[in-house]
Every structure is written in C-alpha cells, then in structure tokens.
Design an enzyme around this catalytic site. Sequence first.
Site, PDB file in Angstrom:
ATOM      1  N   LYS A  10       1.712  -4.589  36.566  1.00 51.74           N
ATOM      2  CA  LYS A  10       2.248  -4.102  37.852  1.00 51.74           C
ATOM      3  C   LYS A  10       3.022  -5.216  38.535  1.00 51.74           C
ATOM      4  O   LYS A  10       2.819  -6.406  38.253  1.00 51.74           O
ATOM      5  CB  LYS A  10       1.123  -3.606  38.768  1.00 51.74           C
ATOM      6  CG  LYS A  10       0.039  -4.637  39.142  1.00 51.74           C
ATOM      7  CD  LYS A  10       0.343  -5.533  40.306  1.00 51.74           C
ATOM      8  CE  LYS A  10      -0.783  -6.525  40.612  1.00 51.74           C
ATOM      9  NZ  LYS A  10      -0.401  -7.647  41.437  1.00 51.74           N
ATOM     10  N   GLY A  96      -0.142 -12.688  38.540  1.00 55.37           N
ATOM     11  CA  GLY A  96       0.131 -11.725  39.610  1.00 55.37           C
ATOM     12  C   GLY A  96       0.596 -10.388  39.078  1.00 55.37           C
ATOM     13  O   GLY A  96       1.139  -9.561  39.810  1.00 55.37           O
ATOM     14  N   GLY A 100      -5.549  -8.297  33.611  1.00 56.14           N
ATOM     15  CA  GLY A 100      -6.998  -8.117  33.423  1.00 56.14           C
ATOM     16  C   GLY A 100      -7.484  -6.843  34.100  1.00 56.14           C
ATOM     17  O   GLY A 100      -8.318  -6.110  33.557  1.00 56.14           O
ATOM     18  N   ASP A 134      -7.639  -4.994  42.323  1.00 55.95           N
ATOM     19  CA  ASP A 134      -6.455  -4.324  41.754  1.00 55.95           C
ATOM     20  C   ASP A 134      -6.809  -3.246  40.730  1.00 55.95           C
ATOM     21  O   ASP A 134      -5.920  -2.534  40.255  1.00 55.95           O
ATOM     22  CB  ASP A 134      -5.568  -5.348  41.027  1.00 55.95           C
ATOM     23  CG  ASP A 134      -4.785  -6.223  41.991  1.00 55.95           C
ATOM     24  OD1 ASP A 134      -4.804  -5.939  43.200  1.00 55.95           O
ATOM     25  OD2 ASP A 134      -4.164  -7.184  41.511  1.00 55.95           O
TER      26      ASP A 134
HETATM   27  O1  C5P Z   1     -11.030  -8.666  43.998  1.00 56.22           O
HETATM   28  P1  C5P Z   1     -10.687  -9.786  43.102  1.00 56.22           P
HETATM   29  O2  C5P Z   1     -11.860 -10.233  42.273  1.00 56.22           O
HETATM   30  O3  C5P Z   1      -9.491  -9.519  42.258  1.00 56.22           O
HETATM   31  O4  C5P Z   1     -10.293 -10.993  44.046  1.00 56.22           O
HETATM   32  C1  C5P Z   1     -10.213 -12.317  43.593  1.00 56.22           C
HETATM   33  C2  C5P Z   1     -10.176 -13.246  44.784  1.00 56.22           C
HETATM   34  O5  C5P Z   1      -8.942 -13.109  45.480  1.00 56.22           O
HETATM   35  C3  C5P Z   1     -11.228 -12.984  45.820  1.00 56.22           C
HETATM   36  O6  C5P Z   1     -12.428 -13.661  45.513  1.00 56.22           O
HETATM   37  C4  C5P Z   1     -10.584 -13.531  47.085  1.00 56.22           C
HETATM   38  O7  C5P Z   1     -10.665 -14.937  47.126  1.00 56.22           O
HETATM   39  C5  C5P Z   1      -9.126 -13.183  46.878  1.00 56.22           C
HETATM   40  N1  C5P Z   1      -8.733 -11.900  47.504  1.00 56.22           N
HETATM   41  C6  C5P Z   1      -8.676 -11.821  48.877  1.00 56.22           C
HETATM   42  N2  C5P Z   1      -8.290 -10.635  49.463  1.00 56.22           N
HETATM   43  C7  C5P Z   1      -7.961  -9.572  48.720  1.00 56.22           C
HETATM   44  C8  C5P Z   1      -8.003  -9.641  47.308  1.00 56.22           C
HETATM   45  C9  C5P Z   1      -8.394 -10.827  46.734  1.00 56.22           C
HETATM   46  O8  C5P Z   1      -8.971 -12.787  49.596  1.00 56.22           O
HETATM   47  N3  C5P Z   1      -7.559  -8.449  49.311  1.00 56.22           N
END
Ligand code: C5P
Length: 284
Positions: A10, A96, A100, A134
């Site tokens: 994406k 980005g 995964g 995501d």
């Molecule tokens: O949700 P995910 O595991 O992909 O997020 C990885 C890290 O990215 C989180 O631990 C956080 O530090 C940051 N994050 C965030 N706000 C979001 C998505 C991700 O701060 N909306």
Amino acid sequence: MSITVHTPAKVNLFLKVKGKRQDGYHELLTVFQSVDLCDTLYISLNGSGINITAPEHIPQHHGNLAYSAAKAFYASTGLRSGVSIALKKTIPVEAGLGGGSSDAAAVLRALNMLYHQPLTDAQMRHLASQLGSDVSFFLYGGMAVGKGRGEIIEPLPDVLPLWFRLVKPPFGLSTPLVYANWDGTSHADWKEFWQSLKGPVEGLRLFNDLEAPAVRIRPELSSLKSQLLQNGAVQALLSGSGSTVFGVYIQQPDIDMTLPEGYRQWTVRALSRAEMGRECNILG
Ligand code: C5P
C-alpha cells in the site's frame, strides 16, 4: 489443501496525525491505496503446528506477522493448528509499504477460507486490529480511509487510474522512531486532498504528516522527493512512516530513474478492491 495468495503493498495518499493518545499510539486520519507490488504466500494445511519458511532477513516465528496471524486464527477458532506457510518477499521491510501487515491479513483470509469461514467478518476485523494498525486495511484493499490508529476502515470507491514510482532507499525507517520524532504539528489538509481526488491526476494534493519527522531522521529523503518531481512525477510523498518515497504519474513512467547505489525502484499501479489478491504484476 493449499492455496497461493498474492499480497499487495500500500501507499498512503493522505496521512494526518491528529495527536498522541493515552495508550501511546497516535490518532490518525489516513487514506490507503493498494498497489500491485506483491509478496506471495503458499499456504498448505498439513502436519501440526505453524511452520513458516521465510527469507533469512525476516523473523521465522515471533516478530513475523504472518506467524502471529496464524497463531491468532487458531487461538480464536479453537481449531488444532496444522499449517505450512512459505513466504516469498518482494515488498521491502521498514519501507512504509505495509508488507508484513498485508501478509498477516492474507493469512487470516486464507485460513478462514480453507476452514470454511469459522470466523465472521467482525471477528476477522477484530483479530486484524490486534495484529497491527495497518492489518485491517488489507482485509479490504482498494482505496480506503483509516481512522483511530489506522485500524478503523471505511472503504472508498476506486477513483482514478493511478501510476506510481516507488523508490526505496538502502536504509529502512522504524515506525516507532518516526512517530517519536513527530513534533506535534500537522499540515495535512483533508479538504484540499478530498477536493483534489475528484479532479484530474495532475491536480492531486497529497499530504503526510510523518514526512517531516522522517526527513529530520534522514535528510536525504528530501532530495529523493525533488528528484521524483524533476523526473515527471506530478506529486511526490513519503509513504506511511517511510522509508519509501513515491511519485504519482499521469501515465505509466517507462524509463527508470538514475539512482544512487543501493536504491531500488518499482513502477506500480493502483489496485482496485476487486483486483485484490489476483492482479499482481510485480510478484515475489
Ligand atoms: O500498530 P503497529 O504495531 O503497526 O505500530 C507500531 C508502532 O508504531 C507502535 O508501537 C507505535 O509506536 C507506532 N504507531 C503509533 N500510532 C499509530 C500507529 C503506529 O504511534 N497510529
């Protein structure tokens, strides 16, 4: 029983960081668009346990979202686990591009299909949101709005035929690090973006509030953006938390850009929701 699944990447056409939440995450308003750069998963129901085969640079068990997705599926259904998943990666990591997360959503979808839908759509969405911010988007694909952490999805109709050039520098960017460098300011203008979506591609106005913190960590991303604009892109933007920068094109760009050593590039097009998982030109 086995299945081969192509899992698309994406880009974020719009990403507004609205603020930091009590739980440490950031409240977002984002627009995802799936593109036809894909990993390939070969999934077979056999044996016992969850067996993952993945390239060396990818974690084989814990830390691999495809593994976590299978584990969550079996825990949630109460079914006895017995699956082999071979993961062929094309989507770069720490890029980005949601590689995964896309693999994880594909594992959930494939297992639910192979076991004849033990989980409802609502249960699938719940599992996806627990796996990562995501992952939920990839249960839908196409173009969609993401709210909350990014996990609350509102599908949008496919708007435009869009071509992109993705450029991935030799370095990745850690998502938590980029969020930690966000300075609390937002320049992403939803109205301007939304209006521009209704017009021609050359008038598109894209925004990403994570671009400024990513450029603070890696200033060379700024010159990469300029280079894309000099090479015919109508817009150039960081995708998600980077490190991929993408250019938007009116037509398929046919000549590769000259890039420093270690940089990689792909020309991809937007995938509609109906094409999800079927049409992948750039396969792992
Ligand atoms: O949700 P995910 O595991 O992909 O997020 C990885 C890290 O990215 C989180 O631990 C956080 O530090 C940051 N994050 C965030 N706000 C979001 C998505 C991700 O701060 N909306």
